[in-house]
Each structure stands twice: as structure tokens, then as C-alpha cells.
Write a protein that holds these residues in place. Structure first.
Motif, mmCIF file in Angstrom:
data_model
loop_
_atom_site.group_PDB
_atom_site.id
_atom_site.type_symbol
_atom_site.label_atom_id
_atom_site.label_comp_id
_atom_site.label_asym_id
_atom_site.label_seq_id
_atom_site.Cartn_x
_atom_site.Cartn_y
_atom_site.Cartn_z
ATOM 1 N N UNK A 40 0.977 -1.284 0.239
ATOM 2 C CA UNK A 40 -0.261 0.145 0.135
ATOM 3 C C UNK A 40 0.916 1.719 0.355
ATOM 4 N N UNK A 41 0.003 2.598 -0.790
ATOM 5 C CA UNK A 41 1.367 3.662 -0.966
ATOM 6 C C UNK A 41 0.934 3.886 1.120
ATOM 7 N N UNK A 42 2.781 4.902 1.249
ATOM 8 C CA UNK A 42 3.116 5.390 2.851
ATOM 9 C C UNK A 42 2.912 6.734 1.909
ATOM 10 N N UNK A 43 2.354 7.686 2.837
ATOM 11 C CA UNK A 43 2.516 8.998 2.770
ATOM 12 C C UNK A 43 3.645 9.058 4.105
ATOM 13 N N UNK A 87 14.740 0.295 2.945
ATOM 14 C CA UNK A 87 15.272 1.403 3.161
ATOM 15 C C UNK A 87 14.443 2.387 3.466
ATOM 16 N N UNK A 88 13.808 2.271 4.585
ATOM 17 C CA UNK A 88 13.110 3.139 5.025
ATOM 18 C C UNK A 88 13.213 3.140 6.594
ATOM 19 N N UNK A 89 12.662 3.744 7.047
ATOM 20 C CA UNK A 89 12.526 2.982 8.937
ATOM 21 C C UNK A 89 11.181 2.726 9.540
ATOM 22 N N UNK A 117 2.186 -0.347 -4.618
ATOM 23 C CA UNK A 117 3.263 -1.256 -5.302
ATOM 24 C C UNK A 117 4.858 -1.098 -4.971
ATOM 25 N N UNK A 118 5.192 -0.297 -4.103
ATOM 26 C CA UNK A 118 6.962 -0.087 -4.341
ATOM 27 C C UNK A 118 7.415 -0.713 -2.538
ATOM 28 N N UNK A 119 6.636 -1.768 -2.544
ATOM 29 C CA UNK A 119 7.872 -2.856 -1.943
ATOM 30 C C UNK A 119 9.268 -2.544 -1.328
#
Length: 557
Positions: A219-222, A262-264, A255-257
Motif C-alpha cells: 500500500x502507498x505510504x505517506x 530503505x526506510x525506518x 506497489x513499491x514494496x
């Protein structure tokens, strides 16, 4: 029978009341926790710790209130993930552990792919590691087989079979090098969830966690809110290769799993995996001492993808502090008596483009012709050698270089001499060290910050695995020619920014103090071992027990 008697006596000792000294004052006894929480934050350099220390308000603030060693060292030259993790819970230098790098070359390997990954078992027919930077990595079996020495968890299990040795990481090599060979549970990230050793079933607790991750990861993440202290770093830096970094707040489209690591968020789910095991296995709540090794990988992936000086790392430091706070509060809620230790497998270096803007002109990207293939072709031409087979083999432009096995002794000597000459004369190379000379050197002693370059290389040298010679680059040379593979910065050098890491110990019974003198990550295992009653013979460690209570608790007695 002897082991049972030892454990019974040890547990009885834990229950003894505090004794009084001659003046009638309580004599402080050594800390005896029920759970050891050994944390490695991948690429968390001493520089990052120092730079952000005043802003920590949560988990890292708590750790900073215990025993603080701001100048810990990964002693060796090969400052990569696998060697660094191999030192933390074994108490030996990377070379002695047999973990000379993330990857090395074995020209005798019984498969076409001669690259050996530190955390694979290449003896299994039909497996291949491939490339760690490739979109689809090879089909290998993750294993601690290459680790030649026991971890603290391995040693504890021998004297206390009821103790649990558990490891969790964002990377298989982080979990395997800290957990070791005798693990009750071990998990690392693969694909879109956590997996475990080949042939083992996923526990219900981790299975439930994986299901929750799978439902959200695509899912998209803000974007993250940018803390006020990070706004000055929120500036785009153009990188050779076409991309820019420095102003990304970890937003993800649908869809960018693939960029999740490279994220907290990645550290957040790794902490959740560790806590799921603490709760389901009731770690630290039985009669025996347990060990939880936790390796958090997001800082490393963020450092590689965006460098260490931008808004991305600033946000990550804020979130790392918060995620560690979540971990510690959860342990507190369960009334677990634990000691927490935090360090890192290596440091890191910012991208050269930002460093150049900051007045460091020597910061540069590596010459793309500085590699085994190009140098080998030059040598073949210079020596007028027939054929087309590669003369040199290496996994990267720096580190271990291997000579072709097809060469006769005389030709091999000529190729080696010519290769070392060409590489030594390259303006980006600091030193080329002969493997035979390193093999003859004793393991270095004395203040680690004063070790020569050769001594640093010796600490990560193993005669059966290391190269015929070792190439070490100049300071501030980034061994990435451009950002085409998605990496803009890295580590792996013998220099202070990659070797120096923090070492922090916290327990409710530890009095805060700070020791500015240098210590080594190989000191961690002997220190923790002394606290939980595990004897590591002096000839089986390269470290020493550190007094983590300023002498008040005699923690090394």
C-alpha cells in the motif's frame, strides 16, 4: 551431571541476598540479568551517535544513561556487515572467525559460481550465491557454517541447555553471525516477511506478523513528518549517474514494496518480530538466562541509498530512537530483568558529491577501470601472456584479489608482482598488501586506534579464505563508480569513519559513566559473558571484559 550441578549452583547464587560490608553498607553485587538483549544497528557509526546524541529522547537516550563507550572499534580493515557482526557475540577478530568479508572468492569451489557468501553453505549441490546487488539474487542456503568460532549464545547453551538463544535481523548475515550455530529461533527478512533456516517451520507468532506485513507492504505510504532539527538537511544533492538524494521522506507509491527496506519502517517490523518472539517464547521469564540478538538494518540501507548527511538519515535517527524505545518499554511492561547492549557492525561515509560541497575535495568516486578484470587485461598485454582466461579474481575493486589457479608458479609470481605494482601506482589506492606477509604477522595488540594499516588488514585475514593480496583505497574514495545500482554511498574501508562505532550498555542496576578511551567490539562478548556466568577461556577471545559499572559492581569478577 556436572553441568546440572553448575546450573543449580549458579541459579542459587542469583537468589543470594546482597551482603553487607564492614561498615554496614550494602555491598553492590554484579548485575545478573535474565535476558541479554544484544543490538547491532547496521552502519551506526560513532560519528552518527555523536552528531545526534543531544537530540535523542527515547531508547537511545536510555542507553546513553548507562555505560557509554563512544570510541568502540571494529578493529579490522574489512568493515562490512558480515565481519562486523561476527566480532560482536564471538569476542574474536573477523579473520579468526573466518569471516573475512561479506563475499570472497573460492576458485576451488565445486560449482561454476566461485563467489562465496559469508552466510551460505555452498557445499549444498545446486546452490549459487550470484550477486548481492543483482535484482534476483542466487538460490543459496543461508547458514552459519562459515563462522569458525562459537558465539556467546552457543557457549551459554552448552552449560545451560534450558537457556534460549534467539536472533532476529533485517539481514540473514546479521542474524546468523550474532546467533551462531545453536539457535532456538532465528529469523531474518526475505521478500515481504521474515523467514528462518532451511527445514525449520515459521513459528505462529512470526507467521501472524508476516500476514500483517503482507496486508500493508504494497500500500502507498505517506511521507514522514520532517523533525524541525532535520529541515536544514532537506536539500537535494545531484549524484553522478543521474539521480539526486537529500530530500526524501520515505513516501512510497502503491506497489513499491521493493524500497521498504530503505526506510525506518523496516526497523519497526524487525523490532516487532523480536517482541513477538519475546512474548511467545517468554524470553527472560524462566529460570535460565536467555539471549536475544537483534540486528537492525534500516540505517545501513538508508546510508547506502541516500548517504549519511541528508534529511533521510536525520529522520532515520529520530525513528531509530523511537523504535528502540518501543522495544525497551515492551520489555519493561513484561517485568523482564534485561541488560541491553548496543553497537554497530561498522560505520559509514557520506556520498562524495555532498562531501565535496562541504569542502572535502579528495572525496571522489572510484575510477571504473580500477577492477580485477581491467587490471588483469593490462597485465596479460604487458607480460605477453597467451589466452583469455581472467588472471585476477575479486568480488569488488577493493579488498581481496586472487590469482588464477591455472598459472604455473613462475608466471603466477610475475602476475602477482605486476598486479601489485599497477595497483600501488594507482592514485586512488592507499596500499596493496601481500597476503603471505599478512599471514606471517601476529594478531595485533595495543591501542586499536594506533594500529597500522597492515595490522588492521591482519585482523580480518584468514589464510584459507583471504586473497593473494589485499587492495585498500585512499580515504574518502567511494568504491561505487555511479549510482546506477541504487547505491550512492558505502563503507568497507580501514579508516576511522568506518571502524569507529559506539558501544552502549544499560541495565537498571548500572550507574551511568562514560569511558572515552578506545575499546573494541571483541570486548563485548567477554563483558556480557562475565555478567551471566559464562567462562570464555583467555586463549579463545581477542577481547577483554569491560567494567561497565565504573568499578562499583565488579562486573568483571
Amino acid at each position: 551431571m556436572h553441568a546440572i550441578k553448575y546450573i543449580t549452583a549458579f541459579l542459587a547464587f542469583l537468589a543470594l541476598p546482597v551482603s553487607a560490608n564492614a561498615e554496614g553498607q550494602d555491598e553492590k553485587k554484579p548485575v545478573r540479568p535474565k535476558l541479554v538483549v544484544a543490538i547491532s544497528v547496521d552502519q551506526f557509526s560513532a560519528n552518527l551517535f555523536s552528531e545526534y546524541r543531544s537530540s535523542f529522547t527515547d531508547g537511545l537516550k536510555r542507553l546513553s544513561g548507562g555505560a557509554v563507550f563512544p570510541s568502540g572499534y571494529q578493529s579490522h580493515a574489512a568493515t562490512e556487515t558480515c565481519p562486523g557482526h561476527a566480532t560482536i557475540m564471538t569476542g574474536v577478530h573477523a579473520g579468526r572467525a573466518g569471516i573475512i568479508a561479506n563475499n570472497w572468492i573460492d576458485l576451488d569451489a565445486k560449482r561454476e559460481d566461485k563467489t562465496i557468501y559469508c552466510a551460505e553453505d555452498e557445499r549444498i549441490e545446486g546452490t549459487s550465491f550470484g550477486s548481492i546487488t543483482a535484482p534476483t539474487q542466487g538460490d543459496y542456503i543461508a547458514s552459519a557454517w562459515h563462522l569458525l568460532v562459537p558465539t556467546l549464545g552457543d557457549r551459554l547453551k552448552k552449560i545451560s541447555p534450558d537457556s534460549r538463544n534467539v536472533a532476529v535481523s533485517g539481514k540473514d548475515r546479521g542474524a546468523l553471525m550474532m546467533g551462531g550455530h545453536d539457535v532456538d529461533a532465528i529469523y531474518w527478512w526475505k521478500g515481504k516477511g521474515f523467514t528462518t533456516l532451511n527445514g525449520r517451520a515459521i513459528s505462529p507468532a512470526i507467521g501472524a506478523l508476516n500476514s500483517g506485513i503482507a496486508a500493508k507492504i504494497d500500500k502507498a505510504r505517506a511521507p514522514y513528518a520532517i523533525p524541525s532539527r532535520c529541515t536544514a538537511r532537506n536539500r537535494a544533492i545531484a549524484v553522478k549517474g543521474g539521480q539526486s538524494v537529500g530530500n526524501y521522506a520515505f513516501q512510497r507509491p502503491e506497489g513499491a514494496s521493493r524500497i521498504f527496506r530503505a526506510s525506518p519502517d523496516f526497523d519497526g517490523v524487525t523490532v516487532n518480530a523480536a517482541l513477538a518472539l519475546v512474548q511467545s517464547m517468554k524470553l527472560g521469564q524462566g529460570e535460565a538466562v536467555d539471549i536475544l540478538s537483534l540486528s537492525l538494518s534500516a540505517t545501513d540501507y538508508i546510508g547506502h541509498a541516500f548517504g549519511t548527511g541528508g534529511v533521510e538519515m536525520c529522520i532515520q535517527m529520530n525513528e531509530l530512537d523511537r523504535n528502540l524505545g518501543i522495544l525497551f518499554r515492551a520489555l519493561d511492561t513484561q517485568n523482564i530483568d534485561y541488560i541491553a547492549m548496543l553497537t554497530s557492525d561498522h560505520g559509514g561515509h557520506d556520498l562524495p558529491e555532498r562531501l565535496q560541497e562541504q569542502g572535502l575535495p579528495q572525496a571522489q568516486r572510484i575510477d571504473p577501470k580500477l577492477n580485477a578484470k581491467h587490471i588483469g587485461a593490462q597485465i596479460r598485454k604487458t607480460l605477453a601472456l597467451p589466452g583469455e582466461e581472467p588472471l585476477l579474481h575479486a568480488d569488488s575493486p577493493f579488498g581481496d584479489y586472487y590469482l588464477s589457479l591455472s598459472l604455473d608458479a613462475q608466471t603466477k609470481a610475475k602476475v602477482k608482482a605486476e598486479a601489485m605494482k599497477l595497483l600501488t601506482n594507482h592514485p586512488q589506492v592507499h596500499a596493496v598488501l601481500d597476503g603471505a606477509i599478512l599471514a606471517a604477522m601476529p594478531m595485533p595488540q595495543g591501542p586499536v586506534e594506533e594500529w597500522t594499516i597492515a595490522e588492521r588488514a591482519r585482523a580480518s585475514y584468514h589464510a584459507d579464505r583471504s586473497g593473494d593480496f589485499i587492495v585498500l583505497l585512499n580515504k574518502a574514495v567511494t568504491p561505487i563508480a555511479n549510482s546506477g545500482l541504487g547505491y550512492v554511498a558505502t563503507h568497507g574501508s580501514p579508516w576511522e569513519y568506518d571502524r569507529r562505532v559506539p558501544m552502549l550498555f544499560w541495565h537498571k542496576g548500572i550507574t551511568h559513566f562514560e569511558q572515552p578511551s578506545s575499546v573494541k567490539t571483541v570486548d563485548i562478548a567477554p563483558t556480557l559473558a562475565a555478567l551471566i556466568g559464562v567462562d570464555i577461556p583467555a586463549d579463545e577471545t581477542d577481547g577483554r571484559c569491560l567494567d561497565i559499572d565504573g568499578g562499583a559492581g565488579n562486573s568483571c569478577d
